[in-house]
Structures are given as structure tokens and as C-alpha cells.
Design an enzyme around this catalytic site. Structure first.
Site, PDB file in Angstrom:
ATOM      1  CB  SER A  45      -5.088   2.454  -1.422  1.00 32.89           C
ATOM      2  OG  SER A  45      -5.409   2.886  -2.156  1.00 32.89           O
ATOM      3  CD  GLU A 180      -8.262  -5.434  -1.140  1.00 35.65           C
ATOM      4  OE1 GLU A 180      -7.323  -5.750  -0.690  1.00 35.65           O
ATOM      5  OE2 GLU A 180      -8.924  -4.308  -0.554  1.00 35.65           O
TER       6      GLU A 180
END
Length: 279
Positions: A45, A180
Site C-alpha cells: 500500500s 479484506e
């Protein structure tokens, strides 16, 4: 003493919720470590919140190693997991090389791979060689161009596939698995059927633990705020106000003040300047 995989499993077995955050540099890792965070993920990320890309896809292994090294130096107690970025584990052989670099060069204690049934043989190969692996199923950011940014597993067939993925990752030897953007009910059902910890992000409170992106958690990234993120503070505003004040103080001459400068004996200064003028 650094947290171990056994410690994480024992937390899960005791029913103790496991907090995990991302970190990408020495200072952030220090802060997270001092707060008692037992696991830190150096996530790809960073491609978005640190490097300014639109997704995690452009992140390279060298970039991940660079940032993981810094986090390892900053956090002396947390278990450090390094993401393997896109196309660095396309085969078990490539995964061994990539994961080996993450442990040997970067100093991570484990790596994270995205994928379910299809990636299980790769996980098994890494675990066989002594490389701890965290799995990741549901929404997998490296596949965003293929699956889009959406909740995974709302339909029965998708939910069954995710359960199969989770079981395959567990049986391959992963020590934990990230869920997720999975419906809360499904995430809880998966958690109840696994022996290993589940770490949720946008997957409800029924997981063994939770992970949040550093910049989302602290209000540092305004380009995109996920629905599943909770901002515990607004550091972007705090930092902006501090920088505005700094600009003002420099321009008005109120910074630096006497307390921010060192002094010199006047006679020494006179002698130095005199010598310069003579030369």
C-alpha cells in the site's frame, strides 16, 4: 523481545484480539512499536500512500526491501511482515528468491502473499524452506485491474470459494490470513473454521484481529478514504497548521530565536574577521 509467530497464535487461542498496522519508515515503526502493536505490516500500500501511485501494482521488490529495512530498524518488538509485490511470486521458484531477499536483505520475519487455492503450493514451498507466510484473500489489491475494488464473497458461490481459499492457505502452512473486504458474516464463519488467526480489514469484528493502513488511521491520506477505515486523528490538518506557522515565523524573523542558535565569543569573532580582512 520481538513478538513471534507462536505469540500471535497464542493470542488467538486466548481469544485476545490482535491489532496490526502498516508502517513504511523508521519513525512510524518506532511509534507503532512503543504503542504495543504486536505485528507491523510493511504493505505494498506504500505504492499509494507513500509513492503516489494509483494502485499497488507498480511497487517493486527493491522498494519493498528499502522500506522494510527502515521499519525493522525502528521496531524492536513487533513481528515485521513484508508484502511481496505484484509479479514477484508468479512461480514457487520466484517466490523463494523474493521471500528470501525480504528476510535476508530487509530483515523481515515473515512475508505476505495474496491469493487462495492457486497460491497454496507456493506458500507450502516457502514454509517448507522455513519462511513464515501470512496469506491474504478476499479483495486482493494486486488484482484490482481484474476484480475491481469491491466486496468479495457476497454470493454463495463466491463465499464457498473464499472458504476453500482460506482452508487451502491454512493447510499450506500460513501462520495467519488477511481477510479484506469480505462480508462480516462470512469473515466470522471463516474465522470459526480456521485454526490460525484471521486479520480483518473491512471484514467486520468477528476476525481474530484487525489491520489498518497507517495513513488512513491517522488522517494523513486524503486522496481516498476507505469506508472501512476509522480516523483516530487528523494529522494532515495538525501538520498543515504547524507548517503554516513555521512559514510565518521564518518570514517574520521570529524563528530562529536566540534559544535555537549557538553563540561565539566576540573576541574570537573579531580575530577571525580581522584575519580574513588582512588576507
Amino acid at each position: 523481545m520481538r513478538t513471534t509467530i507462536r505469540d500471535i497464535q497464542q493470542m488467538r487461542d486466548r481469544g485476545e484480539r490482535i491489532p496490526m498496522v502498516t508502517a513504511y519508515d523508521y519513525t512510524s515503526a518506532q511509534i507503532a512499536d512503543r504503542a504495543g502493536i504486536p505485528m507491523i505490516l510493511v504493505g505494498d500500500s506504500l505504492g499509494m500512500v507513500v509513492l503516489g501511485h494509483d494502485s499497488t501494482v507498480p511497487v517493486t521488490l527493491d522498494e519493498m526491501i528499502h522500506h522494510t529495512r527502515a521499519v525493522v530498524r525502528g521496531a524492536r518488538n513487533a513481528l515485521i511482515i513484508g508484502d511481496l509485490p505484484f509479479l514477484t511470486y508468479a512461480s514457487p521458484e520466484q517466490a523463494v528468491i523474493s521471500a528470501g531477499r525480504m528476510l535476508q536483505e530487509a530483515g523481515a520475519q515473515a512475508v505476505k502473499l495474496e491469493g487462495g487455492v492457486h497460491i497454496a503450493p507456493t506458500i507450502a514451498r516457502l514454509v517448507h524452506l522455513g519462511i513464515p507466510v501470512m496469506g491474504h484473500i478476499g479483495f486482493t489489491p494486486q488484482a484490482v485491474n481484474q476484480i475491481g475494488l469491491r466486496v468479495q464473497g457476497r454470493r454463495a458461490n463466491e463465499a464457498r470459494q473464499l472458504l476453500e481459499d482460506a482452508l487451502a492457505v491454512q493447510e499450506a502452512g500460513a501462520f495467519a490470513i488477511v481477510l479484506e473486504l469480505v462480508p462480516a458474516e462470512l469473515a466470522q464463519a471463516i474465522t470459526e473454521r480456521l485454526r490460525i488467526p484471521t486479520i480483518g480489514i473491512g471484514a467486520g469484528a468477528g476476525c481474530s484481529g484487525q489491520v489498518q493502513v497507517w495513513h488512513d488511521l491517522l488522517g494523513l491520506y486524503s486522496d481516498f478514504v476507505p469506508r472501512h477505515a476509522r480516523r483516530y486523528t487528523d494529522l494532515a490538518t495538525v501538520i498543515g497548521e504547524a507548517l503554516t506557522q513555521y512559514v510565518h515565523d521564518v518570514r517574520t524573523g521570529t524563528f530562529p530565536g536566540p534559544e535555537h542558535s549557538s553563540r561565539m565569543d566576540p573576541t574570537e569573532l573579531a580575530a577571525a574577521l580581522g584575519n580574513l580582512e588582512e588576507s
